[in-house]
Each structure stands twice: as structure tokens, then as C-alpha cells.
Design a protein around this motif. Sequence first.
Motif, PDB file in Angstrom:
ATOM      1  N   VAL A 159       8.947  23.592  -6.744  1.00  0.00           N
ATOM      2  CA  VAL A 159      10.030  24.555  -6.946  1.00  0.00           C
ATOM      3  C   VAL A 159      10.346  25.258  -5.626  1.00  0.00           C
ATOM      4  CG1 VAL A 159      10.648  26.754  -8.046  1.00  0.00           C
ATOM      5  CG2 VAL A 159       9.662  24.903  -9.408  1.00  0.00           C
ATOM      6  N   ILE A 160       9.308  25.612  -4.872  1.00  0.00           N
ATOM      7  CA  ILE A 160       9.515  26.247  -3.571  1.00  0.00           C
ATOM      8  C   ILE A 160      10.214  25.289  -2.612  1.00  0.00           C
ATOM      9  CG2 ILE A 160       8.334  27.132  -1.522  1.00  0.00           C
ATOM     10  CD1 ILE A 160       6.233  28.308  -3.473  1.00  0.00           C
ATOM     11  N   HIS A 161       9.800  24.021  -2.608  1.00  0.00           N
ATOM     12  CA  HIS A 161      10.465  23.025  -1.757  1.00  0.00           C
ATOM     13  C   HIS A 161      11.950  22.936  -2.101  1.00  0.00           C
ATOM     14  CE1 HIS A 161       6.487  20.572  -1.068  1.00  0.00           C
ATOM     15  NE2 HIS A 161       6.424  21.806  -0.633  1.00  0.00           N
ATOM     16  N   ARG A 162      12.234  22.848  -3.388  1.00  0.00           N
ATOM     17  CA  ARG A 162      13.638  22.743  -3.829  1.00  0.00           C
ATOM     18  C   ARG A 162      14.447  23.943  -3.360  1.00  0.00           C
ATOM     19  NH1 ARG A 162      14.146  23.647  -9.954  1.00  0.00           N
ATOM     20  NH2 ARG A 162      13.918  25.785  -9.170  1.00  0.00           N
ATOM     21  N   LEU A 193      24.819  20.002  -2.395  1.00  0.00           N
ATOM     22  CA  LEU A 193      24.564  19.146  -3.557  1.00  0.00           C
ATOM     23  C   LEU A 193      24.382  20.016  -4.795  1.00  0.00           C
ATOM     24  CD1 LEU A 193      23.819  16.200  -4.577  1.00  0.00           C
ATOM     25  CD2 LEU A 193      21.431  16.893  -4.218  1.00  0.00           C
ATOM     26  N   PRO A 194      25.118  19.747  -5.867  1.00  0.00           N
ATOM     27  CA  PRO A 194      24.961  20.551  -7.090  1.00  0.00           C
ATOM     28  C   PRO A 194      23.632  20.255  -7.774  1.00  0.00           C
ATOM     29  CG  PRO A 194      26.434  18.708  -7.484  1.00  0.00           C
ATOM     30  CD  PRO A 194      26.156  18.708  -6.005  1.00  0.00           C
ATOM     31  N   SER A 195      23.304  21.057  -8.762  1.00  0.00           N
ATOM     32  CA  SER A 195      22.095  20.811  -9.544  1.00  0.00           C
ATOM     33  C   SER A 195      22.252  19.496 -10.294  1.00  0.00           C
ATOM     34  CB  SER A 195      21.864  21.952 -10.541  1.00  0.00           C
ATOM     35  OG  SER A 195      21.624  23.166  -9.861  1.00  0.00           O
ATOM     36  N   LEU A 196      21.277  18.618 -10.149  1.00  0.00           N
ATOM     37  CA  LEU A 196      21.333  17.306 -10.770  1.00  0.00           C
ATOM     38  C   LEU A 196      20.876  17.375 -12.225  1.00  0.00           C
ATOM     39  CD1 LEU A 196      19.755  15.214  -7.854  1.00  0.00           C
ATOM     40  CD2 LEU A 196      22.184  15.603  -8.319  1.00  0.00           C
ATOM     41  N   ALA A 197      21.336  16.423 -13.023  1.00  0.00           N
ATOM     42  CA  ALA A 197      20.918  16.319 -14.426  1.00  0.00           C
ATOM     43  C   ALA A 197      19.853  15.235 -14.542  1.00  0.00           C
ATOM     44  CB  ALA A 197      22.114  15.987 -15.310  1.00  0.00           C
ATOM     45  N   PHE A 198      18.859  15.472 -15.403  1.00  0.00           N
ATOM     46  CA  PHE A 198      17.742  14.536 -15.539  1.00  0.00           C
ATOM     47  C   PHE A 198      17.500  14.186 -17.007  1.00  0.00           C
ATOM     48  CE2 PHE A 198      17.033  17.222 -11.840  1.00  0.00           C
ATOM     49  CZ  PHE A 198      16.872  16.277 -10.840  1.00  0.00           C
ATOM     50  N   GLY A 200      35.337  10.791  -5.828  1.00  0.00           N
ATOM     51  CA  GLY A 200      34.896  11.249  -7.138  1.00  0.00           C
ATOM     52  C   GLY A 200      33.404  11.418  -7.315  1.00  0.00           C
ATOM     53  N   LYS A 201      32.601  11.070  -6.302  1.00  0.00           N
ATOM     54  CA  LYS A 201      31.147  11.226  -6.390  1.00  0.00           C
ATOM     55  C   LYS A 201      30.636  12.003  -5.183  1.00  0.00           C
ATOM     56  CE  LYS A 201      30.411   6.852  -8.852  1.00  0.00           C
ATOM     57  NZ  LYS A 201      29.737   5.524  -8.810  1.00  0.00           N
ATOM     58  N   PHE A 202      29.579  12.761  -5.386  1.00  0.00           N
ATOM     59  CA  PHE A 202      29.001  13.506  -4.275  1.00  0.00           C
ATOM     60  C   PHE A 202      28.262  12.539  -3.360  1.00  0.00           C
ATOM     61  CE2 PHE A 202      26.285  16.198  -1.808  1.00  0.00           C
ATOM     62  CZ  PHE A 202      26.972  17.401  -1.698  1.00  0.00           C
ATOM     63  N   ASP A 203      28.572  12.604  -2.068  1.00  0.00           N
ATOM     64  CA  ASP A 203      27.861  11.791  -1.082  1.00  0.00           C
ATOM     65  C   ASP A 203      26.913  12.689  -0.297  1.00  0.00           C
ATOM     66  OD1 ASP A 203      27.922   8.970   0.368  1.00  0.00           O
ATOM     67  OD2 ASP A 203      27.747  10.521   1.913  1.00  0.00           O
ATOM     68  N   LEU A 204      25.698  12.205  -0.063  1.00  0.00           N
ATOM     69  CA  LEU A 204      24.673  13.015   0.588  1.00  0.00           C
ATOM     70  C   LEU A 204      24.998  13.337   2.042  1.00  0.00           C
ATOM     71  CD1 LEU A 204      21.431  11.326  -0.807  1.00  0.00           C
ATOM     72  CD2 LEU A 204      22.735  13.244  -1.751  1.00  0.00           C
ATOM     73  N   ALA A 230      16.605  15.035   0.960  1.00  0.00           N
ATOM     74  CA  ALA A 230      15.334  15.648   0.577  1.00  0.00           C
ATOM     75  C   ALA A 230      15.531  16.623  -0.580  1.00  0.00           C
ATOM     76  CB  ALA A 230      14.721  16.372   1.780  1.00  0.00           C
ATOM     77  N   TYR A 231      16.635  17.349  -0.557  1.00  0.00           N
ATOM     78  CA  TYR A 231      16.938  18.304  -1.628  1.00  0.00           C
ATOM     79  C   TYR A 231      17.079  17.592  -2.970  1.00  0.00           C
ATOM     80  CZ  TYR A 231      19.601  22.010  -4.085  1.00  0.00           C
ATOM     81  OH  TYR A 231      20.050  22.949  -4.981  1.00  0.00           O
ATOM     82  N   ALA A 232      17.712  16.431  -2.968  1.00  0.00           N
ATOM     83  CA  ALA A 232      17.856  15.660  -4.208  1.00  0.00           C
ATOM     84  C   ALA A 232      16.488  15.241  -4.747  1.00  0.00           C
ATOM     85  CB  ALA A 232      18.729  14.429  -3.967  1.00  0.00           C
TER      86      ALA A 232
END
Length: 255
Positions: A114-117, A140-145, A59-63, A74-76
Amino acid sequence: MKNDVKVHEVSSAVLKGRREFLKISGITLAGTGLMLAGCSSNDDEGGSSSSQLPGVRNGKFDLGGGDLGVLTYAYALEQLEADFYTRVVNNASFTSTFNAEEQQVLTDLYNHEVIHREFFKAAISGALSSAGQDVNAHLLPSLAFDYGTLNFGNRMQVLATSKALEDTGVAAYNGAGYIITNPDYLVIAGKIVSVEARHASAIRSLINPNSKDFAGDDVVSATNGLDQARKPSVIIGEVVALDFIQTQFTAQYLP
């Protein structure tokens, strides 16, 4: 199938002030730094076994683990930094909170992150695609902050948070390098951590100008002159403690 990573060295130039220091060290889509040109994969799954690919587990995304796990890790982190600086430069009081030099530095950091992401998103997608994997299932989906009580109109709160994120980013890349097996990925990580270190130095100089804090003993060893390096599990714990990332994820295959 192999897609090439093109790495372009930064040309020599005279550095004039903090912004030039950042500008010449920046990663851009063309010219200097790194060019987004796909992602190299010397094996079928980017250095990750199929059992350790990034993706939803319980049920959770694992890296994930291996090279793709490090790239996703790194993407996260880059998602967090990019989101933070996006909010900084788009805040209604940005121009009244920061002086002209600070605005330029923070805008440069925003552009870099932004370029790194986007680079990591493209790199992971390219590696998964070349390995015949479902990108949507393993990216990995777009994370919420949510930054809680952080006041983006308060100069010291913003700079202190920036300092924490940049210092953490440097330690994160340094601490994950030994896990990477693909030399192309290692070159990319080395390029990006050098930029993150310049970010950290620039922010520290804004907080305490004309001091030695740009390479303070709290982050650079007085014994060997090297930046700190911390394993992914330690970094993730530190980032979770900030309580900025609202999307839950796990990292069971990273040390």
C-alpha cells in the motif's frame, strides 16, 4: 523546479525471524526506508518527452515512455499487489486460514505494498505537477481487479499467488532499471526492489520452510547469484495472462 526525494538508510538491527526480516526492510512513511517527500524532476517532464507522456491514446490509457513511463508501469504493478494483499488480510477467514506468523508476514506485505502504491502515485503526480502537466490527464487511474476462482480462504492458493506476484515484481524492477535516466528515480527503484525481493523470499519460506527455496534456482541464477530481470513488455504479458487486471491499458513506448 526541483522537488527533493529524501532517501533514508535503514539502521542496522538484529533480524529475528521472517517478520523482523521484513520489518527492518520495509519502506515506511517516516524513519526507515523511503520517506514520501515529493518527487525529483531534473528535467521538465521527468525524463519523458511530451509525445510519450502517460495518458489516454486511442481510447485506452498508455503507460508512456521514459522515466515517467517506468514509474507508471511500476505504479500499475503496485496497484495490483496492494489490492491483492488488501483482499487477503480483509478476508473473513484470514485468521483461521493462516497461523500467527503467516498473518504477521502477510500483514507486513499488505502495509508495504500500500505504501509503494501511494508512493508512486505521489511521485508521478509531483513530477507532472512540477513540469506544468495536467495530473488528472496523465496519472494512471485506479485499476479494476477480479481474481476469478482464486479462493482467499485457501492457504496454498493465496501463498502461490503471492509468490507469483512477488517474483514478477522483482523481475519487473530489475528489468526496467536500465531505462531510468534520473538517478533519484533509480535509487528509489533500487530500494523498492530490495524490499520486493525480501517479500518473495519470505513467501517462499512460508511455502517450503527450512529449504533453499527462499532463493531458488528458478529465480536466482546459480551462475552469477542475481535475480531474474525481464523487460516491461514481457512482464506485462505475464501479468495480463493472470487475468487479474480488468482495466485495459497499453505500453507502446516501453521495451
